[in-house]
Enzyme design. Structure first.
Site, short mmCIF file in Angstrom:
data_model
loop_
_atom_site.label_atom_id
_atom_site.label_comp_id
_atom_site.label_asym_id
_atom_site.label_seq_id
_atom_site.Cartn_x
_atom_site.Cartn_y
_atom_site.Cartn_z
N ASN A 43 19.37 46.45 51.22
CA ASN A 43 20.59 46.95 50.58
C ASN A 43 20.16 47.66 49.29
O ASN A 43 19.79 47.01 48.32
CB ASN A 43 21.52 45.77 50.27
CG ASN A 43 22.72 46.19 49.43
OD1 ASN A 43 23.01 47.38 49.31
ND2 ASN A 43 23.41 45.22 48.85
N HIS A 76 29.92 42.03 49.83
CA HIS A 76 28.83 41.78 48.89
C HIS A 76 29.40 41.25 47.56
O HIS A 76 30.46 41.69 47.13
CB HIS A 76 28.01 43.05 48.66
CG HIS A 76 26.71 42.76 47.96
ND1 HIS A 76 26.64 42.57 46.60
CD2 HIS A 76 25.46 42.56 48.44
CE1 HIS A 76 25.39 42.27 46.28
NE2 HIS A 76 24.66 42.26 47.38
N GLU A 126 28.70 41.88 44.62
CA GLU A 126 28.96 42.92 43.60
C GLU A 126 30.28 43.63 43.88
O GLU A 126 30.99 44.02 42.96
CB GLU A 126 27.78 43.91 43.57
CG GLU A 126 26.56 43.26 42.93
CD GLU A 126 25.23 43.75 43.45
OE1 GLU A 126 25.17 44.84 44.07
OE2 GLU A 126 24.22 43.04 43.26
N GLY A 145 19.07 39.31 42.16
CA GLY A 145 18.50 40.13 41.08
C GLY A 145 18.01 39.31 39.91
O GLY A 145 17.69 39.84 38.85
N SER A 164 16.73 37.54 45.73
CA SER A 164 15.34 37.51 45.23
C SER A 164 14.31 37.20 46.31
O SER A 164 13.32 36.51 46.06
CB SER A 164 15.20 36.53 44.05
OG SER A 164 16.02 36.95 42.98
#
Ligand code: 13P
Length: 251
Positions: free
Chosen positions: A9, A95, A97, A173, A213
């Site tokens: 992604n 997602h 986000e 992240g 991660s």
């Protein structure tokens, strides 16, 4: 059918030239029959080019989002039909986000999931708890509600077009990965929830990816868990060498 899958992604990274360079490299380096199905989700602006670049290879292209209406006065939005018109038949929905920055609720996601199914697309449906929810030991409840409200309205037959992605928000992240045991525990819970809602066969057939991660140095251990069928990769998918190493973590 349950498969090993590694999906990159890219989020809001890589313009057209960068997409082209990356995919040209990836398709040259990827073994002919990889142990995992490989997806790349570039920005909308690169989808057509990406599809053209990889269409005769095992690499598939996914979109990062879509609108649930077919067309109309929705400035800035893209429909399932538009994605299909450029060759894209897979879409990432839910997602964290999108949930956090664009106010996408479970209710809205249920509409998007339905629209994607109606258009015969494959959905990579993301869910996962935030740090405060994990600390309060509410992660199972949060995940259950996200599934119940976002995707459990589907019919059993629709599940052949569903890929799930557990992405704990605190691991995205941050460099802080869920431990293989933490991932396995939630994946097994998700599979059991599907078996309870539908049946064991449906639960056993769905691929459940882990995201958060994942790097070349931890992919093998995470993918080695019984109920983990691969990964949804953010940061490490921007580097072709790292991404290939993660794809090859199955071999
Ligand atoms: P990172 O791999 O950068 O943690 O991102 C995971 C992710 O959000 C994939 O959708």
């Amino acid at each position: 059918m349950r498969k090993n899958i590694v999906a990159g992604n890219w989020k809001m990274n890589n313009d057209l030239a960068e997409t082209s360079e990356f995919l040209t490299h990836l398709k040259m380096q990827l073994v002919k029959e990889p142990e995992a199905e490989v997806y790349i989700a570039p920005a909308y602006t690169s989808l057509y080019h990406a599809f053209q670049t990889v269409k005769d290879t095992p690499i598939k292209v996914a979109a990062q989002n879509m609108h649930h209406e077919k067309k109309g006065a929705f400035t800035g939005e893209v429909s399932a039909q538009m994605l299909q018109s450029v060759g894209v038949t897979t879409v990432i929905l839910g997602h964290s986000e999108r949930r956090a920055h664009f106010q996408e609720t479970n209710e809205l996601l249920a509409q998007k999931v339905s629209a994607a199914m109606e258009a015969d697309m494959t959905v990579i449906f993301c869910f996962g708890e935030e740090l405060k929810e994990r600390k309060a030991e509410e992660h199972f409840d949060v995940v259950k509600i996200q599934l119940q409200e976002g995707i459990f309205h589907l019919k059993k037959e629709d599940w052949k077009n569903v890929i799930l992605a557990y992405e704990p928000v605190w691991a995205i992240g941050t460099g802080e990965t869920a431990s293989p045991e933490q991932a396995q525990e939630v994946h097994a819970f998700v599979r059991k929830s599907i078996a309870d809602k539908y049946d064991r066969e449906t639960a056993d057939e769905v691929s459940i990816l882990y995201g958060g991660s994942v790097k070349p140095n931890n992919a093998k251990e995470i993918f080695g868990q019984e109920d983990v069928d691969g990964g949804l990769i953010g940061g490490a998918s921007l580097n072709a060498i790292d991404f290939l190493a993660i794809v090859n973590a199955f071999e």
